[in-house]
Every structure is written in C-alpha cells, then in structure tokens.
Design a protein around this motif. Sequence first.
Motif, PDB file in Angstrom:
ATOM      1  N   GLY A   8       0.855  -1.170   0.000  1.00  0.00           N
ATOM      2  CA  GLY A   8       0.000   0.000   0.000  1.00  0.00           C
ATOM      3  C   GLY A   8       0.895   1.224   0.000  1.00  0.00           C
ATOM      4  O   GLY A   8       2.060   1.155   0.405  1.00  0.00           O
ATOM      5  N   VAL A   9       0.383   2.338  -0.459  1.00  0.00           N
ATOM      6  CA  VAL A   9       1.173   3.573  -0.437  1.00  0.00           C
ATOM      7  C   VAL A   9       0.425   4.667   0.310  1.00  0.00           C
ATOM      8  O   VAL A   9      -0.781   4.844   0.140  1.00  0.00           O
ATOM      9  N   ALA A  10       1.179   5.398   1.135  1.00  0.00           N
ATOM     10  CA  ALA A  10       0.643   6.548   1.862  1.00  0.00           C
ATOM     11  C   ALA A  10       0.759   7.768   0.953  1.00  0.00           C
ATOM     12  O   ALA A  10       1.809   8.394   0.865  1.00  0.00           O
ATOM     13  N   LEU A  11      -0.315   8.070   0.259  1.00  0.00           N
ATOM     14  CA  LEU A  11      -0.285   9.091  -0.777  1.00  0.00           C
ATOM     15  C   LEU A  11       0.071  10.477  -0.230  1.00  0.00           C
ATOM     16  O   LEU A  11      -0.407  10.881   0.829  1.00  0.00           O
ATOM     17  N   VAL A  12       0.890  11.192  -0.982  1.00  0.00           N
ATOM     18  CA  VAL A  12       1.160  12.599  -0.670  1.00  0.00           C
ATOM     19  C   VAL A  12      -0.053  13.437  -1.059  1.00  0.00           C
ATOM     20  O   VAL A  12      -0.931  12.994  -1.806  1.00  0.00           O
ATOM     21  N   THR A  13      -0.077  14.668  -0.549  1.00  0.00           N
ATOM     22  CA  THR A  13      -0.977  15.688  -1.081  1.00  0.00           C
ATOM     23  C   THR A  13      -0.124  16.636  -1.912  1.00  0.00           C
ATOM     24  O   THR A  13       0.644  17.426  -1.353  1.00  0.00           O
ATOM     25  N   LEU A  26      -2.553  15.004  -8.187  1.00  0.00           N
ATOM     26  CA  LEU A  26      -3.002  13.890  -7.346  1.00  0.00           C
ATOM     27  C   LEU A  26      -3.600  12.776  -8.194  1.00  0.00           C
ATOM     28  O   LEU A  26      -3.324  11.588  -7.974  1.00  0.00           O
ATOM     29  N   VAL A  27      -4.395  13.148  -9.180  1.00  0.00           N
ATOM     30  CA  VAL A  27      -4.945  12.143 -10.108  1.00  0.00           C
ATOM     31  C   VAL A  27      -3.814  11.414 -10.833  1.00  0.00           C
ATOM     32  O   VAL A  27      -3.822  10.187 -10.967  1.00  0.00           O
ATOM     33  N   ASN A  28      -2.816  12.166 -11.279  1.00  0.00           N
ATOM     34  CA  ASN A  28      -1.696  11.554 -11.999  1.00  0.00           C
ATOM     35  C   ASN A  28      -0.893  10.612 -11.112  1.00  0.00           C
ATOM     36  O   ASN A  28      -0.413   9.563 -11.571  1.00  0.00           O
ATOM     37  N   ILE A  29      -0.744  10.966  -9.844  1.00  0.00           N
ATOM     38  CA  ILE A  29      -0.024  10.093  -8.909  1.00  0.00           C
ATOM     39  C   ILE A  29      -0.799   8.807  -8.666  1.00  0.00           C
ATOM     40  O   ILE A  29      -0.222   7.711  -8.617  1.00  0.00           O
ATOM     41  N   VAL A  30      -2.117   8.922  -8.514  1.00  0.00           N
ATOM     42  CA  VAL A  30      -2.943   7.714  -8.352  1.00  0.00           C
ATOM     43  C   VAL A  30      -2.783   6.801  -9.562  1.00  0.00           C
ATOM     44  O   VAL A  30      -2.610   5.579  -9.422  1.00  0.00           O
ATOM     45  N   ILE A 206       2.964  -0.388   4.149  1.00  0.00           N
ATOM     46  CA  ILE A 206       2.365   0.880   3.726  1.00  0.00           C
ATOM     47  C   ILE A 206       3.545   1.814   3.533  1.00  0.00           C
ATOM     48  O   ILE A 206       4.193   2.229   4.486  1.00  0.00           O
ATOM     49  N   SER A 207       3.845   2.114   2.283  1.00  0.00           N
ATOM     50  CA  SER A 207       5.133   2.669   1.893  1.00  0.00           C
ATOM     51  C   SER A 207       5.068   4.135   1.496  1.00  0.00           C
ATOM     52  O   SER A 207       4.034   4.621   1.033  1.00  0.00           O
ATOM     53  N   VAL A 208       6.207   4.792   1.653  1.00  0.00           N
ATOM     54  CA  VAL A 208       6.407   6.127   1.093  1.00  0.00           C
ATOM     55  C   VAL A 208       7.085   6.014  -0.268  1.00  0.00           C
ATOM     56  O   VAL A 208       6.574   6.468  -1.280  1.00  0.00           O
ATOM     57  N   ILE A 209       8.238   5.341  -0.301  1.00  0.00           N
ATOM     58  CA  ILE A 209       8.991   5.249  -1.549  1.00  0.00           C
ATOM     59  C   ILE A 209       8.230   4.462  -2.617  1.00  0.00           C
ATOM     60  O   ILE A 209       8.420   4.673  -3.813  1.00  0.00           O
ATOM     61  N   GLY A 210       7.327   3.590  -2.169  1.00  0.00           N
ATOM     62  CA  GLY A 210       6.569   2.775  -3.108  1.00  0.00           C
ATOM     63  C   GLY A 210       5.689   3.571  -4.051  1.00  0.00           C
ATOM     64  O   GLY A 210       5.296   3.071  -5.102  1.00  0.00           O
ATOM     65  N   GLN A 211       5.368   4.823  -3.695  1.00  0.00           N
ATOM     66  CA  GLN A 211       4.563   5.617  -4.625  1.00  0.00           C
ATOM     67  C   GLN A 211       5.429   6.302  -5.671  1.00  0.00           C
ATOM     68  O   GLN A 211       4.932   6.707  -6.718  1.00  0.00           O
ATOM     69  N   LEU A 264       5.506  14.475 -12.050  1.00  0.00           N
ATOM     70  CA  LEU A 264       4.177  14.164 -11.537  1.00  0.00           C
ATOM     71  C   LEU A 264       3.616  15.280 -10.664  1.00  0.00           C
ATOM     72  O   LEU A 264       2.404  15.430 -10.550  1.00  0.00           O
ATOM     73  N   SER A 265       4.493  16.043 -10.008  1.00  0.00           N
ATOM     74  CA  SER A 265       4.032  17.156  -9.176  1.00  0.00           C
ATOM     75  C   SER A 265       5.212  18.066  -8.883  1.00  0.00           C
ATOM     76  O   SER A 265       6.363  17.746  -9.203  1.00  0.00           O
TER      77      SER A 265
END
Length: 293
Positions: A8-13, A26-30, A206-211, A264-265
Amino acid sequence: MKKFIGTGVALVTPFNKDTSVDTIALVNIVEHVIEGGIEYLVVLGTTAESAVLTTEEKQLVIDTVVKANNKRLPMILGIGGNNTAAVVDELKNTDLQDFDAVLSVSPYYNKPTQEGIYQHFKAVAEASPKPIVVYNVPGRTASNILPETIIRLANDFKNIIAVKEAAGDIVQAMRLLKDAPEDFLVISGDDMITLPMVNAGGAGVISVIGQGYAKEFSEMVRLGLAGNIKAANELHYQLMPAIDYIFEEGNPAGIKAVFEKLNLSTATVRLPLIEASEALKEKLHNFTDALYA
C-alpha cells in the motif's frame, strides 16, 4: 483481509507552487501507482501532510482520490489523533462508504501509558464501522506501542485487523509476528526493513517510496511474499540508497522531490516543512536517472 497483503502507499498531497492542493497532480499520482502494481491506497496519512490541511482540503483530497481510483484498488483512510473523543466523533461522522479500513495513529504528544493506548484504541474500535489498522510510529508520537499491547488489542477487538509497525525495530516486529493471532496483519511502516519483515512473515508495507518507484518496490514485496528471496534482495539493495535519501530531510519532502523528477508534481510542501535542498534533489534525480537508464 487479503486485500491488504502486498504494497500500500501513503499518498502525498501534491501542492501547486502557491501551496494550494493540486488535484490534477493527485490524479496523476494515483494513476502512476496503480499502473506500477500497487495493491492498495492510503489516503490522508502522515505523508499527506494532513496536519496542515483544512477540513475542506481533506474532503477535496478524498473526493479526488475516490474518483481517480474508481473502485480499482482497496482504500484506507487516515483518521487519528491525540484527542480520543474527537477521533471517535470523526469516525462516527465521516462517510466511509468508499473505504475498506481506517488507519489510526497512536496518540501523539500526550505520551499515554500502555493502558492509556489500549483504552484509546478500545474506544476507536467500538466507534468505527470499518476495520482498524493501528499505526505505531514512535518517532512521530513520542510513545511506542509495545507488542503485548498490540496483541491484546488484536485479541480483544475483531475489527482491529492489522498494525502498521513503524518503530524501525526488526526485533519488535518479530515479536509481533511471533505472537499475533493468525489472521492479524503485521504491516511494515518502514521502507528500509520492509523486506526483512516480509521474510519473517509480515503482510507487506504501507510505503512512502513505493509511490515513487511503484513498479520496483511493489515487485520486491511480491517476490518476498512468494519466497523468492534472491530476486527480492536484488531489488531491495538497488533501492536502498533512495530509501535513505527520501527521509534525509524529512517526509514528504524527499518523495515530493522524486515526483518533481518524474514530472508528476512540484516538490512543494507546507510550513513548517520545507522543500528538499538542491543537494538532496540532485542525489534523488541522479538515482532516478540511473534506475531508468
């Protein structure tokens, strides 16, 4: 809860340069993480800078991710805090129909005893209409949930289904894995020791780098879960430098620098956090170039 096995990934804002929420990014990151093979999404966790989002902005983030995901992946929503009554109230008054579980952080700043932590999560479990993932992150909360407290909660409340264990302590993680009920998930909350935890029986991360490096990191976890240790280790060692880099100046400054490199952002964060330094960006940009060369 097999839907929460894997990455799982802990999505940034993501923010625009003026620090307003960038819903397009955010849509592009998803899309990026779904295409990269991530198994589930975590919305409004610590990495989302939820502490500096208004109530309206939090709802905007939720609405954007729900629409972008379009029911493709399971989703977890972060609802936690250090005021038990307020957390209970939020759980009772939040529309959770699009979410499969709630990630709830251990109370921060107050420094409760183990019994206080237990009573907090007892109230959370009794109030929540969705399964609970307890989040232990002593580096942020100033208190550690001991394995015996997690095990007690797991045994006493059937809707407490997992722990996101982010103490960075492999010995503590192994004690959890040894004593947890058979159907209870021990999920890594620390990217660097994810693979060792998986190899010891953990459910994933639940990852940070995984996103950022979604394809590579999620494949590493899948290989580990499948028992292909050699191939998993190769990916782990390949990604290790970047794991160090993204946390070098705090989270999510590092991962947002990766997103900047991936177009991406922006790398913008909100005060009191500050954007990654140019020196750190250069290291992350060079790593990314080498990874995809």
